[in-house]
Design a protein around this motif. Sequence first.
Motif, PDB file in Angstrom:
ATOM      1  N   SER A   7      -4.224   1.915   0.200  1.00 21.11           N
ATOM      2  CA  SER A   7      -3.542   3.131   0.653  1.00 21.11           C
ATOM      3  C   SER A   7      -3.977   3.562   2.048  1.00 21.11           C
ATOM      4  O   SER A   7      -4.882   2.985   2.655  1.00 21.11           O
ATOM      5  CB  SER A   7      -3.814   4.276  -0.325  1.00 21.11           C
ATOM      6  N   HIS A   8      -3.310   4.612   2.512  1.00 19.77           N
ATOM      7  CA  HIS A   8      -3.606   5.240   3.802  1.00 19.77           C
ATOM      8  C   HIS A   8      -3.313   6.723   3.651  1.00 19.77           C
ATOM      9  O   HIS A   8      -2.319   7.108   3.014  1.00 19.77           O
ATOM     10  CB  HIS A   8      -2.722   4.632   4.900  1.00 19.77           C
ATOM     11  N   VAL A   9      -4.156   7.573   4.205  1.00 19.23           N
ATOM     12  CA  VAL A   9      -3.948   9.019   4.138  1.00 19.23           C
ATOM     13  C   VAL A   9      -3.434   9.520   5.475  1.00 19.23           C
ATOM     14  O   VAL A   9      -4.043   9.272   6.525  1.00 19.23           O
ATOM     15  CB  VAL A   9      -5.247   9.762   3.763  1.00 19.23           C
ATOM     16  N   ASN A  10      -2.317  10.216   5.432  1.00 17.71           N
ATOM     17  CA  ASN A  10      -1.714  10.801   6.619  1.00 17.71           C
ATOM     18  C   ASN A  10      -1.909  12.310   6.541  1.00 17.71           C
ATOM     19  O   ASN A  10      -1.226  12.990   5.765  1.00 17.71           O
ATOM     20  CB  ASN A  10      -0.228  10.433   6.675  1.00 17.71           C
ATOM     21  N   LEU A  11      -2.850  12.840   7.302  1.00 16.42           N
ATOM     22  CA  LEU A  11      -3.117  14.278   7.305  1.00 16.42           C
ATOM     23  C   LEU A  11      -2.139  14.993   8.231  1.00 16.42           C
ATOM     24  O   LEU A  11      -1.902  14.552   9.362  1.00 16.42           O
ATOM     25  CB  LEU A  11      -4.548  14.549   7.763  1.00 16.42           C
ATOM     26  N   ILE A  12      -1.590  16.107   7.743  1.00 13.30           N
ATOM     27  CA  ILE A  12      -0.587  16.853   8.500  1.00 13.30           C
ATOM     28  C   ILE A  12      -1.051  18.304   8.628  1.00 13.30           C
ATOM     29  O   ILE A  12      -0.897  19.098   7.689  1.00 13.30           O
ATOM     30  CB  ILE A  12       0.787  16.804   7.798  1.00 13.30           C
ATOM     31  N   ARG A  41       0.828  -1.193   0.000  1.00 16.29           N
ATOM     32  CA  ARG A  41       0.000   0.000   0.000  1.00 16.29           C
ATOM     33  C   ARG A  41       0.867   1.249   0.000  1.00 16.29           C
ATOM     34  O   ARG A  41       2.047   1.218   0.397  1.00 16.29           O
ATOM     35  CB  ARG A  41      -0.945   0.006   1.193  1.00 16.29           C
ATOM     36  N   ILE A  42       0.286   2.329  -0.437  1.00 21.88           N
ATOM     37  CA  ILE A  42       0.952   3.632  -0.448  1.00 21.88           C
ATOM     38  C   ILE A  42       0.372   4.487   0.670  1.00 21.88           C
ATOM     39  O   ILE A  42      -0.833   4.452   0.945  1.00 21.88           O
ATOM     40  CB  ILE A  42       0.766   4.340  -1.801  1.00 21.88           C
ATOM     41  N   SER A  43       1.237   5.271   1.311  1.00 18.67           N
ATOM     42  CA  SER A  43       0.778   6.265   2.270  1.00 18.67           C
ATOM     43  C   SER A  43       0.740   7.610   1.551  1.00 18.67           C
ATOM     44  O   SER A  43       1.751   8.061   1.012  1.00 18.67           O
ATOM     45  CB  SER A  43       1.722   6.328   3.475  1.00 18.67           C
ATOM     46  N   ALA A  59      -8.818   4.915   4.760  1.00 18.91           N
ATOM     47  CA  ALA A  59      -8.009   4.836   5.985  1.00 18.91           C
ATOM     48  C   ALA A  59      -7.269   6.159   6.180  1.00 18.91           C
ATOM     49  O   ALA A  59      -6.568   6.624   5.280  1.00 18.91           O
ATOM     50  CB  ALA A  59      -7.016   3.681   5.878  1.00 18.91           C
ATOM     51  N   VAL A  60      -7.432   6.755   7.338  1.00 17.60           N
ATOM     52  CA  VAL A  60      -6.868   8.088   7.560  1.00 17.60           C
ATOM     53  C   VAL A  60      -6.406   8.236   9.001  1.00 17.60           C
ATOM     54  O   VAL A  60      -6.981   7.649   9.927  1.00 17.60           O
ATOM     55  CB  VAL A  60      -7.915   9.183   7.212  1.00 17.60           C
ATOM     56  N   SER A  61      -5.344   9.011   9.186  1.00 17.84           N
ATOM     57  CA  SER A  61      -4.863   9.381  10.520  1.00 17.84           C
ATOM     58  C   SER A  61      -4.350  10.810  10.451  1.00 17.84           C
ATOM     59  O   SER A  61      -4.086  11.341   9.370  1.00 17.84           O
ATOM     60  CB  SER A  61      -3.754   8.435  10.999  1.00 17.84           C
TER      61      SER A  61
END
Length: 352
Positions: free
Chosen positions: A292-297, A262-264, A328-330
Amino acid sequence: MTANTLPNPATKVLPLLGRSQAELTEWVESQGQPRYRGKQLYEWLYEKGARSLADITVFPKAWREQFAANPTVDFGRSQIHLHKQTRDGTEKFLLKLADGEIVETVGIPTSKRLTVCVSSQVGCPMACDFCATGKGGFQRNLAKHEIIDQVLTVQEVMQQRVSHIVFMGMGEPLLNFENLMGAIAVLNKDIGIGQRNITVSTVGIPNQIPRFANEHLQVTLAVSLHAPSQQVRAQVIPSADRYPLIALMDDCREYVEITGRRISFEYTLLAGVNDSAEQAQELAYLIRGFQSHVNLIPYNPVTDADYQRPTEKAIQTFVRVLEDARIAVSVRRTRGLEADAACGQLRGQHTK
């Protein structure tokens, strides 16, 4: 070269850091020393943090004194130019390289791990509009040993074994491909950090993501999107004009097909620019079907960049829209605010 003869000072000597045990053994033997000293050198370099031959007390005193008098062998270690620690335990370093350039690295501890945020270049040529590193311009790529040194320095100062590496510091890793691959190999094989604990972050370079995929590594690829549309992405990332979002997403799909991993997707939330509920919906549509996964900054404001951090309400709304779309998100919460947490800030302040 005869036994015990030092290299010609005019001859460029590659640093010892970054060499395998076999290569170090070959070098030791070229100096007229017995083969077993290669293993000793390897252990002192990678496990005990030796910075010069004089540090290796198991070596003959005469040999150490010989090199001390005429230090033509470079161990490849940097000097700590500045070191800051924050209340949350994050430690940020400015490291001075052999040519006087300054690079940042950060140690981020938790109860169970120590992550090092590693730089791959001095400065960055991508010039992202919201990034402190991009504002500082680009000087050069980091050599393999200069990347590895960052990890060893943090490990030594913080007196804790490094467990995770993120190539999210200064620079665009995929523009320094060969040295990136070489550093990952050493970090994995010689320092003992599992590939699955290594993340490489890229804003996206044409043809480089499939090339990276074909290395068949077990590392995580993190792609910095920062926008759900070409128009907004081109506003904050100048290179997006040369690498349209549709082409980037095609390369990401190829990466998943080749690697099965998966890609982040990294997404820096900029107030009033890319943080609306509608843009969250656009993002969900853009990456639908991805493993995938989404990394919110949430943005950490920097000098000379006219952007603001979004409100907590906007952040939570963005998260909720993605979750409703089964993405999927964090949210990455900023560490080390007192130490100029955004990448490039500490170096930028030092330069000024």
